[in-house]
Design a protein around this motif. Structure first.
Motif, PDB file in Angstrom:
ATOM      1  N   LEU A 180      -9.343   1.614   9.893  1.00  0.00           N
ATOM      2  CA  LEU A 180      -8.724   0.154  10.489  1.00  0.00           C
ATOM      3  C   LEU A 180      -7.436  -0.228   9.861  1.00  0.00           C
ATOM      4  CD1 LEU A 180     -11.977  -1.351  11.813  1.00  0.00           C
ATOM      5  CD2 LEU A 180     -10.043  -0.597  13.044  1.00  0.00           C
ATOM      6  N   PHE A 181      -7.545  -0.246   8.468  1.00  0.00           N
ATOM      7  CA  PHE A 181      -6.365  -0.761   7.780  1.00  0.00           C
ATOM      8  C   PHE A 181      -5.156   0.080   7.857  1.00  0.00           C
ATOM      9  CE2 PHE A 181      -9.338  -3.564   4.976  1.00  0.00           C
ATOM     10  CZ  PHE A 181      -8.591  -4.491   5.126  1.00  0.00           C
ATOM     11  N   LYS A 182      -5.467   1.397   8.152  1.00  0.00           N
ATOM     12  CA  LYS A 182      -4.111   2.161   8.046  1.00  0.00           C
ATOM     13  C   LYS A 182      -3.649   1.730   9.761  1.00  0.00           C
ATOM     14  CE  LYS A 182      -4.026   6.375   5.394  1.00  0.00           C
ATOM     15  NZ  LYS A 182      -4.414   7.504   5.394  1.00  0.00           N
ATOM     16  N   HIS A 183      -4.318   1.820  10.469  1.00  0.00           N
ATOM     17  CA  HIS A 183      -3.877   1.352  12.064  1.00  0.00           C
ATOM     18  C   HIS A 183      -3.411   0.233  11.771  1.00  0.00           C
ATOM     19  CE1 HIS A 183      -5.649   4.609  14.370  1.00  0.00           C
ATOM     20  NE2 HIS A 183      -6.997   4.422  13.711  1.00  0.00           N
ATOM     21  N   MET A 184      -4.060  -0.768  11.225  1.00  0.00           N
ATOM     22  CA  MET A 184      -3.542  -2.355  10.964  1.00  0.00           C
ATOM     23  C   MET A 184      -2.068  -2.431  10.475  1.00  0.00           C
ATOM     24  SD  MET A 184      -5.361  -5.632   9.822  1.00  0.00           S
ATOM     25  CE  MET A 184      -4.751  -5.327   7.975  1.00  0.00           C
ATOM     26  N   MET A 185      -1.870  -1.425   9.322  1.00  0.00           N
ATOM     27  CA  MET A 185      -0.526  -1.614   8.654  1.00  0.00           C
ATOM     28  C   MET A 185       0.521  -1.189   9.542  1.00  0.00           C
ATOM     29  SD  MET A 185      -1.363  -3.364   6.247  1.00  0.00           S
ATOM     30  CE  MET A 185       0.668  -3.250   5.829  1.00  0.00           C
ATOM     31  N   GLN A 186       0.267  -0.148  10.545  1.00  0.00           N
ATOM     32  CA  GLN A 186       1.313   0.088  11.519  1.00  0.00           C
ATOM     33  C   GLN A 186       1.521  -0.969  12.508  1.00  0.00           C
ATOM     34  OE1 GLN A 186      -0.403   3.632  13.447  1.00  0.00           O
ATOM     35  NE2 GLN A 186      -0.070   4.919  11.749  1.00  0.00           N
ATOM     36  N   TRP A 187       0.408  -1.409  12.764  1.00  0.00           N
ATOM     37  CA  TRP A 187       0.699  -2.895  13.972  1.00  0.00           C
ATOM     38  C   TRP A 187       1.611  -3.676  13.005  1.00  0.00           C
ATOM     39  CZ3 TRP A 187      -5.396  -3.858  14.534  1.00  0.00           C
ATOM     40  CH2 TRP A 187      -5.702  -2.587  15.172  1.00  0.00           C
ATOM     41  N   VAL A 188       1.221  -4.002  11.951  1.00  0.00           N
ATOM     42  CA  VAL A 188       1.540  -5.156  10.860  1.00  0.00           C
ATOM     43  C   VAL A 188       3.355  -4.534  10.906  1.00  0.00           C
ATOM     44  CG1 VAL A 188       2.163  -6.377   8.722  1.00  0.00           C
ATOM     45  CG2 VAL A 188      -0.206  -5.878   9.771  1.00  0.00           C
ATOM     46  N   GLU A 189       3.412  -3.549  10.555  1.00  0.00           N
ATOM     47  CA  GLU A 189       4.998  -2.766  10.518  1.00  0.00           C
ATOM     48  C   GLU A 189       5.651  -3.162  11.752  1.00  0.00           C
ATOM     49  OE1 GLU A 189       4.854   1.090   9.182  1.00  0.00           O
ATOM     50  OE2 GLU A 189       3.665   0.528   7.484  1.00  0.00           O
ATOM     51  N   GLY A 190       5.115  -2.886  12.883  1.00  0.00           N
ATOM     52  CA  GLY A 190       5.727  -3.122  14.442  1.00  0.00           C
ATOM     53  C   GLY A 190       6.059  -4.624  14.384  1.00  0.00           C
ATOM     54  N   PHE A 191       5.145  -5.347  14.113  1.00  0.00           N
ATOM     55  CA  PHE A 191       5.168  -6.989  14.190  1.00  0.00           C
ATOM     56  C   PHE A 191       6.370  -7.405  13.239  1.00  0.00           C
ATOM     57  CE2 PHE A 191       4.081 -11.287  13.399  1.00  0.00           C
ATOM     58  CZ  PHE A 191       3.567 -11.761  14.697  1.00  0.00           C
ATOM     59  N   TYR A 219       7.209  -1.522  -0.447  1.00  0.00           N
ATOM     60  CA  TYR A 219       6.207  -1.052   0.348  1.00  0.00           C
ATOM     61  C   TYR A 219       6.557   0.295   1.221  1.00  0.00           C
ATOM     62  CZ  TYR A 219       3.154  -1.085   4.610  1.00  0.00           C
ATOM     63  OH  TYR A 219       2.422  -0.667   5.581  1.00  0.00           O
ATOM     64  N   ARG A 220       7.795   0.101   1.718  1.00  0.00           N
ATOM     65  CA  ARG A 220       8.281   1.095   2.550  1.00  0.00           C
ATOM     66  C   ARG A 220       8.423   2.614   1.841  1.00  0.00           C
ATOM     67  NH1 ARG A 220      12.855  -1.794   6.081  1.00  0.00           N
ATOM     68  NH2 ARG A 220      12.632  -3.465   4.762  1.00  0.00           N
ATOM     69  N   GLU A 221       8.354   2.593   0.595  1.00  0.00           N
ATOM     70  CA  GLU A 221       8.625   3.934  -0.234  1.00  0.00           C
ATOM     71  C   GLU A 221       7.226   4.323  -0.430  1.00  0.00           C
ATOM     72  OE1 GLU A 221      10.686   3.172  -3.925  1.00  0.00           O
ATOM     73  OE2 GLU A 221      12.092   2.471  -2.873  1.00  0.00           O
ATOM     74  N   VAL A 222       5.920   3.688  -0.185  1.00  0.00           N
ATOM     75  CA  VAL A 222       4.822   4.517  -0.346  1.00  0.00           C
ATOM     76  C   VAL A 222       4.583   5.409   0.967  1.00  0.00           C
ATOM     77  CG1 VAL A 222       2.522   4.171  -0.844  1.00  0.00           C
ATOM     78  CG2 VAL A 222       3.900   2.444  -1.545  1.00  0.00           C
ATOM     79  N   THR A 223       4.220   6.844   0.564  1.00  0.00           N
ATOM     80  CA  THR A 223       4.097   7.488   1.685  1.00  0.00           C
ATOM     81  C   THR A 223       2.558   7.981   1.751  1.00  0.00           C
ATOM     82  OG1 THR A 223       4.591   9.296   0.223  1.00  0.00           O
ATOM     83  CG2 THR A 223       6.187   8.524   1.635  1.00  0.00           C
ATOM     84  N   GLN A 224       1.730   7.871   0.628  1.00  0.00           N
ATOM     85  CA  GLN A 224       0.539   8.344   0.728  1.00  0.00           C
ATOM     86  C   GLN A 224      -0.464   7.127   0.461  1.00  0.00           C
ATOM     87  OE1 GLN A 224      -1.354  11.543  -0.691  1.00  0.00           O
ATOM     88  NE2 GLN A 224      -0.644  12.439   1.128  1.00  0.00           N
ATOM     89  N   TRP A 225      -1.327   6.848   1.476  1.00  0.00           N
ATOM     90  CA  TRP A 225      -2.210   5.672   1.260  1.00  0.00           C
ATOM     91  C   TRP A 225      -3.525   6.376   1.075  1.00  0.00           C
ATOM     92  CZ3 TRP A 225      -0.567   0.804   0.478  1.00  0.00           C
ATOM     93  CH2 TRP A 225       0.601   0.321   0.775  1.00  0.00           C
ATOM     94  N   GLN A 226      -4.133   6.531  -0.200  1.00  0.00           N
ATOM     95  CA  GLN A 226      -5.409   6.924  -0.289  1.00  0.00           C
ATOM     96  C   GLN A 226      -6.443   5.627  -0.242  1.00  0.00           C
ATOM     97  OE1 GLN A 226      -5.843  10.588  -2.341  1.00  0.00           O
ATOM     98  NE2 GLN A 226      -4.085  11.094  -0.801  1.00  0.00           N
ATOM     99  N   ASN A 242      -6.775  -1.712  -2.698  1.00  0.00           N
ATOM    100  CA  ASN A 242      -5.522  -2.402  -3.447  1.00  0.00           C
ATOM    101  C   ASN A 242      -4.912  -3.452  -2.318  1.00  0.00           C
ATOM    102  OD1 ASN A 242      -5.293  -2.890  -6.002  1.00  0.00           O
ATOM    103  ND2 ASN A 242      -3.741  -1.273  -6.299  1.00  0.00           N
ATOM    104  N   LEU A 243      -4.394  -2.695  -1.371  1.00  0.00           N
ATOM    105  CA  LEU A 243      -3.653  -3.491  -0.188  1.00  0.00           C
ATOM    106  C   LEU A 243      -4.352  -4.418   0.283  1.00  0.00           C
ATOM    107  CD1 LEU A 243      -0.972  -2.428   1.971  1.00  0.00           C
ATOM    108  CD2 LEU A 243      -3.126  -2.731   3.246  1.00  0.00           C
ATOM    109  N   SER A 244      -5.744  -4.065   0.513  1.00  0.00           N
ATOM    110  CA  SER A 244      -6.471  -5.111   1.374  1.00  0.00           C
ATOM    111  C   SER A 244      -6.688  -6.457   0.562  1.00  0.00           C
ATOM    112  CB  SER A 244      -7.831  -4.511   1.653  1.00  0.00           C
ATOM    113  OG  SER A 244      -8.671  -4.526   0.639  1.00  0.00           O
ATOM    114  N   ARG A 245      -6.479  -6.062  -0.625  1.00  0.00           N
ATOM    115  CA  ARG A 245      -6.658  -7.322  -1.593  1.00  0.00           C
ATOM    116  C   ARG A 245      -5.695  -8.410  -1.558  1.00  0.00           C
ATOM    117  NH1 ARG A 245      -9.020  -4.851  -6.926  1.00  0.00           N
ATOM    118  NH2 ARG A 245      -9.266  -6.837  -7.565  1.00  0.00           N
ATOM    119  N   CYS A 246      -4.566  -7.766  -1.254  1.00  0.00           N
ATOM    120  CA  CYS A 246      -3.265  -8.656  -1.195  1.00  0.00           C
ATOM    121  C   CYS A 246      -2.533  -9.086   0.030  1.00  0.00           C
ATOM    122  CB  CYS A 246      -2.408  -8.428  -2.434  1.00  0.00           C
ATOM    123  SG  CYS A 246      -1.688  -6.813  -2.108  1.00  0.00           S
TER     124      CYS A 246
END
Ligand SMILES: [Zn+2]
Length: 702
Positions: free
Chosen positions: A213-224, A254-261, A267-271
């Motif tokens: 879900l976080f991966k999906h959500m970040m795409q929505w957030v980017e679009g937003f 943020y935009r330079e990160v290509t791999q989200w493991q 980490n991302l979820s915490r901030c």
């Protein structure tokens, strides 16, 4: 009772090309403490079998695929029958076994959990890819109301139906299977004593939430962000994320990160909620509502993921868990427009092309000479028509119907029935792959490798267990002191100042390293002295005398902070204050800390705590007093809570800001510093308190 936990996960044998695959099955038991079980060094996960990897479906004809699917299912079932056969007898009659504590007990091993990803579960349970192994949720309601309760799957009925199908009396069975999303009536878990296959699936934080879900959500957030032109603001806030214990500060934009493991996602979820709140600050009147909903949605998912990690729950925490999920579902539509699939996008482009051609044809038939004003009007109309058509289609086609969305609704009932979620970690499977499969394959001659892999780990495991037993025996006899377990468990540890700086021996020198006005610091020292007058060894109240006292300055303060939901386990926060000096290879570092500023009832939702930045850490020795007391002090820049420390409604966060009046600097005893704080700057001399940085802070501020 010996609850058996099974794991399975298809994996590539090598990191290159990846043509060779293995499909290992591991087992472990629930009697082992989850902490021990999840630690790879303890070797509590055992490789049991390597399943046959089925060939890919060709897709040439549905009939061939159907046959292949049945063959795959039959061979899988045959292998599982072999693997699980030993359980049949012992789950009925029990078996006397030796236990680790030296006693023998009558044990009943019962398969009670199966940890695998969704694709694997659908294969093992014989259900469709859009079906839930636990309930009969229809595939078009996966993103629906989390309070909706669906019929729990009864695999015994499916087996019964499958038998009817085999004996020719098919009737409406096929239709029934299609309705409930079942592909294979008799799955690999069918017929095990005391096992309900619908209970085997366990919530999975890593794949379901962090990588799902976080991966999906970040795409929505980017679009937003793109839609509202807030990308730059987001990137700026991202760059300013301060350090925190156990949190790795992102090194890249943020935009330079290509791999989200998994690790990066955690980490991302915490901030993310605080960074987003900073990026969406000061909305104009047309954005206000949308921004508020978007933040609410993101925060609700983060809150849900945090609360799902609690090790123990109460009816209250569970009702919070359910409420967060409900809020997430109620607000997620704000992101619906960013959930356009590739197919929908292609369809939208196709429709658009058609419309353009249609309009162009109409134009061609019109009288040539039209006025410029009319042409402009026509062009505007055309544009509007195209935009509307696209928006209509997207509104119709976009949806949240995917299985990871649905799984969330099972989390709270799982906790009610089986306890905390964190004990079933899928990460152990991934670690097991590395030790047990890949290493075994590497050491094999790559020819008929399966047997070699199986025997390789068998040897490793036998030796490893022997070594661990010896370790324990040694410990018991007290021959050798075994080294600490890595956790600091000292009873009530103290705060310690560390990293003494050279060339600082008086307050004057301290001022120089921190670039602070001597008059200011002296004023604060006098105020501090006045407050502690009743003390045993008050410092002098004479500025000249104070200025002569020996001072030692330090670069960091170790603060023991009790671990959340643990007793006697402390996490050490290392709050840094380097003044104007560089920290490691970066710039100076002066951390944010929490200070006890008042009683529980002050400062609103901050419950008596204030946010401050460390400016200096020092000891001062009162050589003029016969008792020669030493004071361990921190010089701070304190911030004021905005809106008296209550949550800011629109952003769902508490804000703090520079003091508007009164003194900004303060000297306190280091005992007043209660831990590190995490704040995200919003410019304008304000900061957002990120209370989602760890479970402890999250539990205290809400
Ligand atoms: Zn379900």
């Amino acid at each position: 009772m010996v609850p058996i936990i099974g794991l399975s996960d298809q994996t590539h044998l090598t990191n290159f090309s990846g043509d060779k695959k293995a499909w290992p099955v591991y087992m472990t038991i629930g009697n082992i403490l989850s902490q021990t079980r999840n630690s790879p060094a303890k070797m509590s996960v055992l490789l049991v079998a390597l399943l046959p990897v089925p060939p890919k479906l060709t897709g040439e004809s549905s009939r061939a695929d159907e046959t292949q699917r049945q063959i795959n299912a039959d061979s899988l079932r045959a292998v599982f029958d072999l693997v699980l056969a030993p359980l049949h007898y012992v789950s009925h009659e029990g078996m006397v076994m030796d236990c680790a504590d030296g006693k023998t007990r009558l044990c009943f091993p019962i398969l009670s959990a199966w940890i695998a990803d969704h694709a694997e579960h659908t294969t093992l349970h014989g259900i469709g890819s859009k079906s839930c192994p636990k309930c009969e949720v229809p595939c078009n309601e996966l993103g629906g109301n989390p309070r909706e309760v669906y019929e729990v799957r009864d695999y015994a009925i499916y087996e019964e139906k499958a038998r009817q199908l085999e004996s020719g009396e098919a009737g409406s069975t096929r239709e029934y299977f299609r309705q409930v999303g079942v592909k294979i009536g008799r799955n690999v878990f069918t017929g095990l004593h005391r096992v309900n296959p619908s209970d085997l699936h366990k919530p999975d934080l890593l794949h379901n939430i962090y990588l799902g879900l976080f991966k999906h959500m970040m795409q929505w957030v980017e679009g937003f962000l793109k839609k509202h032109k807030r990308q730059q603001a987001f990137d700026d806030a991202w760059k300013e994320i301060p350090p925190y214990p156990g949190f790795s500060v992102p090194k890249k934009a943020y935009r330079e990160v290509t791999q989200w493991q998994g690790k990066e996602m955690r980490n991302l979820s915490r901030c993310i909620s605080a960074v987003l709140a900073s990026a969406l600050r000061n909305p104009d009147s047309s954005q206000h509502h949308d921004f508020q909903i978007a933040l609410k949605c993101v925060s609700a998912l983060v809150d849900f993921s945090l609360m799902a990690q609690y090790r123990s729950h109460t009816p209250d925490t569970l009702s919070y868990l359910e409420r967060y999920l409900l809020t997430f579902h109620q607000t997620k539509d704000i992101f619906l427009e960013f959930r356009t699939s590739k197919a929908t996008r292609a369809e939208a482009n196709r429709q658009d092309r058609e419309l353009r051609e249609l309009i162009a044809n109409e134009r061609a038939h019109e009288i040539r000479r039209t006025s410029a004003a009319k042409r402009r009007r026509q062009a505007d109309q055309e544009r509007l028509q195209r935009v509307n058509q696209r928006a209509d289609l997207i509104r119709r086609e976009n949806h949240f119907n995917f299985i990871k969305m649905h799984y969330l609704s099972h989390f709270s009932s799982h906790v009610r029935r089986f306890g905390s979620i964190s004990m079933y970690s899928t990460e152990i499977g991934e670690l097991a792959h590395k030790d047990q499969i890949k290493e075994g394959y590497r050491r094999s001659n790559k020819n008929e490798a399966a047997r070699q892999i199986l025997s390789h780990y068998g040897r490793q495991h036998a030796l490893g267990m022997r070594l661990q037993t010896l370790d324990v025996l040694l410990k018991a006899e007290n021959v050798v002191a075994i080294e600490g377990t890595g956790r600091e468990t000292a009873a009530a540890p103290r705060r310690i100042l560390k990293g003494r700086m050279k060339n600082v021996s008086t307050l004057t020198e301290l001022c120089r390293t921190c670039n602070i006005d001597y008059g200011d610091i002296m004023e604060e020292m006098l105020r501090f002295t006045k407050q502690t007058v009743a003390d045993d060894h008050p410092l002098s109240s004479d500025p000249t005398e104070l200025g002569l006292l020996p001072v030692e300055q330090f670069t960091h303060l170790e603060i023991p902070v009790a671990d959340f939901q643990e007793t006697d386990v402390f996490q050490i926060h290392r709050a840094r204050s380097t003044g104007t000096m560089a920290f490691r290879s970066g710039g100076p570092r002066n951390d944010w800390v929490w200070i006890q500023a008042g009683g529980e009832d002050s400062y609103g939702d901050l419950r008596g705590r204030g946010v401050a930045q460390l400016l200096a850490l020092f000891k001062i020795r009162n050589v003029f007093s016969e008792a020669a007391g030493v004071r361990r002090l921190a010089l701070l820049r304190v911030l004021d809570p905005i809106n008296s420390g209550r949550f800011h409604l629109a952003s769902g966060h508490i804000r703090v800001g520079k003091r508007r009046s009164g003194r900004e600097m303060r000297i306190v005893d280091i005992g007043t510093v209660i831990g590190q704080a995490h704040v995200i700057p919003t410019g304008e001399g304000q900061w957002i308190v990120n209370h989602r940085i760890d479970l402890r802070t999250f539990n205290e501020i809400y």
